[in-house]
Design an enzyme around this catalytic site. Sequence first.
Site, mmCIF file in Angstrom:
data_model
loop_
_atom_site.group_PDB
_atom_site.id
_atom_site.type_symbol
_atom_site.label_atom_id
_atom_site.label_comp_id
_atom_site.label_asym_id
_atom_site.label_seq_id
_atom_site.Cartn_x
_atom_site.Cartn_y
_atom_site.Cartn_z
ATOM 1 N N HIS A 266 0.799 -1.132 0.011
ATOM 2 C CA HIS A 266 -0.266 -0.036 0.094
ATOM 3 C C HIS A 266 0.821 1.405 -0.026
ATOM 4 O O HIS A 266 1.497 1.684 -1.028
ATOM 5 C CB HIS A 266 -0.749 0.006 1.123
ATOM 6 C CG HIS A 266 -1.971 0.993 1.124
ATOM 7 N ND1 HIS A 266 -2.188 1.577 0.171
ATOM 8 C CD2 HIS A 266 -2.973 1.481 2.037
ATOM 9 C CE1 HIS A 266 -3.167 2.697 0.384
ATOM 10 N NE2 HIS A 266 -3.697 2.378 1.545
ATOM 11 N N HIS A 307 -1.144 -0.597 -11.783
ATOM 12 C CA HIS A 307 -1.904 -0.225 -10.871
ATOM 13 C C HIS A 307 -3.144 -1.168 -10.552
ATOM 14 O O HIS A 307 -3.577 -1.504 -11.664
ATOM 15 C CB HIS A 307 -2.368 1.198 -10.604
ATOM 16 C CG HIS A 307 -2.825 1.853 -9.523
ATOM 17 N ND1 HIS A 307 -4.166 1.535 -9.014
ATOM 18 C CD2 HIS A 307 -2.244 2.431 -8.540
ATOM 19 C CE1 HIS A 307 -4.313 2.242 -7.850
ATOM 20 N NE2 HIS A 307 -3.375 2.727 -7.542
ATOM 21 N N ASP A 365 3.394 5.848 -7.479
ATOM 22 C CA ASP A 365 4.589 5.231 -6.854
ATOM 23 C C ASP A 365 5.834 5.524 -7.247
ATOM 24 O O ASP A 365 6.898 5.963 -6.752
ATOM 25 C CB ASP A 365 4.354 3.972 -6.040
ATOM 26 C CG ASP A 365 3.081 4.118 -5.437
ATOM 27 O OD1 ASP A 365 2.745 4.728 -4.484
ATOM 28 O OD2 ASP A 365 2.204 3.082 -5.722
#
Length: 429
Positions: A266, A307, A365
């Site tokens: 996460h 994702h 990210d």
Amino acid sequence: MAQKTAQLSIDGHSETITLPVHTGTEGPDVIDIGKLTAQGYFTYDPGFVSTAACESSITYIDGDQGILLHRGYPIEQLAEHSNYLELCYLLINGELPNAEQQSTYVDTIKHHTMVHEQLRFFFNGFRRGAHPMAILCGVVGALSAFYHDSLDIDDETHRQITTNRLIAKMPTLAAMSHKHASGQPFMYPRNDLSYAANFLYMMFGNPCEEYVVNPVLAKAMDRIFLLHADHEQNASTSTVRLAGSTGANPYACIAAGISALWGPAHGGANEAVLKQLNEIGSVKNIDKFIKRAKDKDDPFRLMGFGHRVYKNYDPRAKVMQQTCHEVFAELGVEEDPLLKTAQRLEQIALEDEYFVERKLYPNVDFYSGIILKAMGIPVDMFTVIFATGRTPGWIAHWNEMISGPYKIGRPRQLYKGPTKRDYADIKTR
């Protein structure tokens, strides 16, 4: 318009169960299975990937189209024209502020950035070198012991005071977590700085000399906070809602969200990106790792690409890509071997047929990790920064739930254990 329904037929049973179907303003219809338990059935949905656990009017995601809306506003527009504190106001209040409301709100947040002085001593309970996320989990959960004057969750004024305190104090606590872990002195916040600039000042400043915040880096940090502010019913937000459904105080609920965010799948994903870039080492080793990523028999996968929700280009990543290049240009880090490796990986992911066909685009990210690295942020602070940015989203969802009728969360299970059996005395086992 007549109520839409779905029919559930079960083999071996003559009855057909009728279930209501609800339609939202966006997204797929939702089959209401709330009355199914009374018929003797549960549904089975590991990971809750097909289950709507709540109604919400805060954030909408269309992963196939690459759409992210906060209160109806596209993330691209907010990133270009808005700022983090304005987005905080939007998420929590439902509408963008006018000029007077914005000025009052920013002033309120700036004048709540200090934390109770006794919290300085609370930090001493953590050993030097502790992970900043471990510290943040503890100190946020402890806030209810310092600010117990406004913990009535049924009081709207108390909820507003707590909301302002959390948003204002999170950067202070985040920076203090870093300073304690690294053995440096705490820096008090400054009311003359913007939200993001204040965080950078508390992170990198020291009492021995003046620290001037680079405006390009402050803008990049503001955008990082903004792009992480909310993302619908993800694991940490669902954790905050579940904890809040018990009536727990908001500080405890946000601490629970921080704990969930800490997981490498996460909030720790951008940390994993940097670790993998270090593993690759240099541009000359990339082909070997790309070959492994394409090998279906090799469990290896490239971190920071693709994702779970977005099957298109993550709209946040597009904005973060621009920010990444702005930061690189400002700092002149083109010769950093790790960042050169990241740039080459980005190019491959956007051009290589294997990645394009599978829509394995660089995600938020990937970019946030290399931006934070370029800015000199320690890797173990990446998830702390994510938590700081996500705080208004968590609070907005908690407040949305608490403000209306709600039930304590109680997921069901498919039991696969032993059937009833009698206890046997230890002598006969």
